[in-house]
Design a protein around this motif. Structure first.
Motif, PDB file in Angstrom:
ATOM      1  N   VAL A   6       1.260  -1.152   0.118  1.00  0.00           N
ATOM      2  CA  VAL A   6      -0.300  -0.021   0.260  1.00  0.00           C
ATOM      3  C   VAL A   6       0.721   1.443   0.127  1.00  0.00           C
ATOM      4  CG1 VAL A   6      -1.650   1.414   1.349  1.00  0.00           C
ATOM      5  CG2 VAL A   6      -1.646  -1.333   1.530  1.00  0.00           C
ATOM      6  N   ASP A   7       0.416   2.022  -0.932  1.00  0.00           N
ATOM      7  CA  ASP A   7       1.289   3.522  -1.077  1.00  0.00           C
ATOM      8  C   ASP A   7       0.404   4.533  -1.014  1.00  0.00           C
ATOM      9  OD1 ASP A   7       3.160   2.430  -4.053  1.00  0.00           O
ATOM     10  OD2 ASP A   7       4.071   2.070  -2.011  1.00  0.00           O
ATOM     11  N   TRP A   8       0.377   5.382   0.454  1.00  0.00           N
ATOM     12  CA  TRP A   8      -0.952   6.440   0.188  1.00  0.00           C
ATOM     13  C   TRP A   8      -0.029   7.790   0.753  1.00  0.00           C
ATOM     14  CZ3 TRP A   8      -3.958   4.856   5.735  1.00  0.00           C
ATOM     15  CH2 TRP A   8      -3.090   4.926   6.789  1.00  0.00           C
ATOM     16  N   TRP A   9      -0.390   8.671   1.376  1.00  0.00           N
ATOM     17  CA  TRP A   9       0.403  10.235   1.864  1.00  0.00           C
ATOM     18  C   TRP A   9       1.003   9.685   2.820  1.00  0.00           C
ATOM     19  CZ3 TRP A   9      -3.741  13.044  -1.573  1.00  0.00           C
ATOM     20  CH2 TRP A   9      -3.494  13.424  -2.493  1.00  0.00           C
ATOM     21  N   LYS A  10       2.203  10.614   3.184  1.00  0.00           N
ATOM     22  CA  LYS A  10       2.434  10.473   3.973  1.00  0.00           C
ATOM     23  C   LYS A  10       1.489  11.422   5.161  1.00  0.00           C
ATOM     24  CE  LYS A  10       6.909  11.983   6.182  1.00  0.00           C
ATOM     25  NZ  LYS A  10       7.923  12.914   5.623  1.00  0.00           N
ATOM     26  N   GLY A  11       1.387  11.348   5.980  1.00  0.00           N
ATOM     27  CA  GLY A  11       0.536  12.035   7.570  1.00  0.00           C
ATOM     28  C   GLY A  11      -0.378  11.141   8.594  1.00  0.00           C
ATOM     29  N   ASN A  12      -0.451   9.634   7.803  1.00  0.00           N
ATOM     30  CA  ASN A  12      -1.384   9.024   7.951  1.00  0.00           C
ATOM     31  C   ASN A  12      -0.657   8.322   9.810  1.00  0.00           C
ATOM     32  OD1 ASN A  12      -3.985   8.530   7.014  1.00  0.00           O
ATOM     33  ND2 ASN A  12      -2.278   8.081   5.278  1.00  0.00           N
ATOM     34  N   ASP A  13      -1.408   8.765  11.135  1.00  0.00           N
ATOM     35  CA  ASP A  13      -0.557   8.150  12.562  1.00  0.00           C
ATOM     36  C   ASP A  13      -0.894   6.601  12.188  1.00  0.00           C
ATOM     37  OD1 ASP A  13      -3.748   7.111  13.642  1.00  0.00           O
ATOM     38  OD2 ASP A  13      -2.912   9.376  14.319  1.00  0.00           O
ATOM     39  N   ARG A  14       0.259   6.234  13.386  1.00  0.00           N
ATOM     40  CA  ARG A  14       0.079   4.912  13.905  1.00  0.00           C
ATOM     41  C   ARG A  14      -0.870   4.159  13.794  1.00  0.00           C
ATOM     42  NH1 ARG A  14       4.415   1.323  14.852  1.00  0.00           N
ATOM     43  NH2 ARG A  14       3.776  -0.051  16.294  1.00  0.00           N
ATOM     44  N   ALA A  15      -2.253   4.052  14.317  1.00  0.00           N
ATOM     45  CA  ALA A  15      -3.075   3.827  14.800  1.00  0.00           C
ATOM     46  C   ALA A  15      -3.853   3.617  13.297  1.00  0.00           C
ATOM     47  CB  ALA A  15      -4.122   4.845  15.607  1.00  0.00           C
ATOM     48  N   ARG A  16      -3.508   5.291  12.606  1.00  0.00           N
ATOM     49  CA  ARG A  16      -4.169   4.196  10.778  1.00  0.00           C
ATOM     50  C   ARG A  16      -3.885   3.129  10.330  1.00  0.00           C
ATOM     51  NH1 ARG A  16      -6.712   9.190   8.397  1.00  0.00           N
ATOM     52  NH2 ARG A  16      -8.163   8.287   7.240  1.00  0.00           N
ATOM     53  N   ARG A  17      -2.638   3.575  10.769  1.00  0.00           N
ATOM     54  CA  ARG A  17      -1.549   1.936   9.814  1.00  0.00           C
ATOM     55  C   ARG A  17      -2.179   0.698  10.284  1.00  0.00           C
ATOM     56  NH1 ARG A  17       2.464   6.173   9.933  1.00  0.00           N
ATOM     57  NH2 ARG A  17       3.065   5.433  11.534  1.00  0.00           N
ATOM     58  N   GLN A  18      -2.297   0.922  11.639  1.00  0.00           N
ATOM     59  CA  GLN A  18      -2.362  -0.176  12.572  1.00  0.00           C
ATOM     60  C   GLN A  18      -4.200  -0.979  11.908  1.00  0.00           C
ATOM     61  OE1 GLN A  18      -0.318  -2.413  14.348  1.00  0.00           O
ATOM     62  NE2 GLN A  18      -2.616  -3.873  13.970  1.00  0.00           N
ATOM     63  N   GLU A  19      -4.961   0.210  11.556  1.00  0.00           N
ATOM     64  CA  GLU A  19      -6.315  -0.368  10.984  1.00  0.00           C
ATOM     65  C   GLU A  19      -6.481  -0.905  10.032  1.00  0.00           C
ATOM     66  OE1 GLU A  19     -10.581   1.539  10.567  1.00  0.00           O
ATOM     67  OE2 GLU A  19      -8.934   3.497  11.462  1.00  0.00           O
ATOM     68  N   LEU A  20      -5.302  -0.151   9.005  1.00  0.00           N
ATOM     69  CA  LEU A  20      -5.576  -0.695   7.783  1.00  0.00           C
ATOM     70  C   LEU A  20      -4.743  -1.891   7.408  1.00  0.00           C
ATOM     71  CD1 LEU A  20      -5.302   0.301   4.765  1.00  0.00           C
ATOM     72  CD2 LEU A  20      -3.300   0.809   4.771  1.00  0.00           C
ATOM     73  N   VAL A  21      -3.267  -2.460   8.569  1.00  0.00           N
ATOM     74  CA  VAL A  21      -2.989  -3.449   8.232  1.00  0.00           C
ATOM     75  C   VAL A  21      -4.068  -4.334   9.004  1.00  0.00           C
ATOM     76  CG1 VAL A  21      -1.404  -4.772   8.923  1.00  0.00           C
ATOM     77  CG2 VAL A  21      -0.703  -2.774   8.715  1.00  0.00           C
ATOM     78  N   GLY A  22      -4.827  -4.411  10.009  1.00  0.00           N
ATOM     79  CA  GLY A  22      -5.251  -5.150  10.483  1.00  0.00           C
ATOM     80  C   GLY A  22      -6.846  -5.190   9.584  1.00  0.00           C
ATOM     81  N   GLU A  23      -6.953  -5.099   8.958  1.00  0.00           N
ATOM     82  CA  GLU A  23      -8.416  -4.732   8.020  1.00  0.00           C
ATOM     83  C   GLU A  23      -8.042  -5.330   6.269  1.00  0.00           C
ATOM     84  OE1 GLU A  23     -11.502  -3.815   8.007  1.00  0.00           O
ATOM     85  OE2 GLU A  23     -11.455  -3.178  10.613  1.00  0.00           O
ATOM     86  N   LEU A  24      -6.399  -5.154   6.466  1.00  0.00           N
ATOM     87  CA  LEU A  24      -6.019  -5.955   5.028  1.00  0.00           C
ATOM     88  C   LEU A  24      -5.812  -7.644   5.228  1.00  0.00           C
ATOM     89  CD1 LEU A  24      -4.483  -2.660   3.721  1.00  0.00           C
ATOM     90  CD2 LEU A  24      -6.128  -4.385   2.402  1.00  0.00           C
ATOM     91  N   THR A  25      -5.879  -7.628   5.869  1.00  0.00           N
ATOM     92  CA  THR A  25      -4.842  -8.719   6.590  1.00  0.00           C
ATOM     93  C   THR A  25      -6.175  -9.650   6.403  1.00  0.00           C
ATOM     94  OG1 THR A  25      -3.131  -7.950   7.987  1.00  0.00           O
ATOM     95  CG2 THR A  25      -4.050 -10.477   8.359  1.00  0.00           C
ATOM     96  N   ALA A  26      -7.407  -9.356   7.067  1.00  0.00           N
ATOM     97  CA  ALA A  26      -8.774  -9.703   8.064  1.00  0.00           C
ATOM     98  C   ALA A  26      -9.197 -10.479   6.587  1.00  0.00           C
ATOM     99  CB  ALA A  26      -9.234  -9.050   8.822  1.00  0.00           C
ATOM    100  N   CYS A  27      -9.178  -9.620   5.587  1.00  0.00           N
ATOM    101  CA  CYS A  27     -10.037  -9.440   4.031  1.00  0.00           C
ATOM    102  C   CYS A  27      -9.684 -10.858   3.876  1.00  0.00           C
ATOM    103  CB  CYS A  27      -9.677  -8.236   3.508  1.00  0.00           C
ATOM    104  SG  CYS A  27     -10.666  -8.192   2.333  1.00  0.00           S
ATOM    105  N   VAL A  28      -8.270 -10.241   3.381  1.00  0.00           N
ATOM    106  CA  VAL A  28      -7.035 -11.283   1.930  1.00  0.00           C
ATOM    107  C   VAL A  28      -6.690 -12.658   3.362  1.00  0.00           C
ATOM    108  CG1 VAL A  28      -4.753 -11.799   1.877  1.00  0.00           C
ATOM    109  CG2 VAL A  28      -5.900 -10.086   1.407  1.00  0.00           C
ATOM    110  N   SER A  29      -6.827 -12.931   3.952  1.00  0.00           N
ATOM    111  CA  SER A  29      -7.339 -14.209   5.153  1.00  0.00           C
ATOM    112  C   SER A  29      -8.265 -15.115   4.623  1.00  0.00           C
ATOM    113  CB  SER A  29      -6.688 -13.924   6.528  1.00  0.00           C
ATOM    114  OG  SER A  29      -7.225 -15.262   7.371  1.00  0.00           O
ATOM    115  N   ARG A  30      -9.634 -13.711   4.903  1.00  0.00           N
ATOM    116  CA  ARG A  30     -10.999 -14.632   4.164  1.00  0.00           C
ATOM    117  C   ARG A  30     -11.159 -14.817   3.395  1.00  0.00           C
ATOM    118  NH1 ARG A  30     -14.943 -12.388   3.196  1.00  0.00           N
ATOM    119  NH2 ARG A  30     -14.077 -10.013   3.431  1.00  0.00           N
ATOM    120  N   ILE A  31     -10.990 -14.166   2.227  1.00  0.00           N
ATOM    121  CA  ILE A  31     -10.859 -14.340   0.955  1.00  0.00           C
ATOM    122  C   ILE A  31      -9.961 -15.395   0.468  1.00  0.00           C
ATOM    123  CG2 ILE A  31     -10.866 -13.547  -1.384  1.00  0.00           C
ATOM    124  CD1 ILE A  31     -11.631 -11.058  -0.450  1.00  0.00           C
ATOM    125  N   ALA A  32      -8.471 -15.442   0.471  1.00  0.00           N
ATOM    126  CA  ALA A  32      -7.547 -16.019   0.063  1.00  0.00           C
ATOM    127  C   ALA A  32      -7.509 -17.282   1.332  1.00  0.00           C
ATOM    128  CB  ALA A  32      -5.742 -16.086   0.486  1.00  0.00           C
TER     129      ALA A  32
END
Length: 96
Positions: A6-32
């Motif tokens: 994921v390439d996204w604009w600088k300025g997102n804090d650690r909490a938003r990165r953690q949420e992104l990583v968690g959501e993407l991980t759960a989604c890909v795990s479920r689908i794959a």
């Protein structure tokens, strides 16, 4: 082993990165159909001055036909993202 980049604009804090990583991980795990531990997510923070869209750098003002002060591309980004509902579970080959 799915790898998501994921390439996204600088300025997102650690909490938003953690949420992104968690959501993407759960989604890909479920689908794959793989364990979450097998999913790798790489997040790159990119300065808007190193991101181009429509022939302009994202930190440049967008030209306006009315010569008004137009927002930069960085100001146009949405504040929130829509969530994707989970896929329906297979009901023995039947469509719900």
């Amino acid at each position: 082993m799915p790898v998501i980049s994921v390439d996204w604009w600088k300025g997102n804090d650690r909490a938003r990165r953690q949420e992104l990583v968690g959501e993407l991980t759960a989604c890909v795990s479920r689908i794959a159909g793989c364990p979450e531990a097998a999913v790798t997510v790489i997040v790159r923070d990119v300065d808007p001055g190193h991101w181009g869209k429509g022939g302009l750098l994202a930190d440049e003002p967008v030209p306006s036909p009315a010569d008004e002060a137009a927002p930069t591309l960085a100001e146009e980004r949405p504040a929130t993202c829509a969530t994707v509902p989970p896929a329906p579970q297979d009901a023995g080959g039947q469509t719900p």
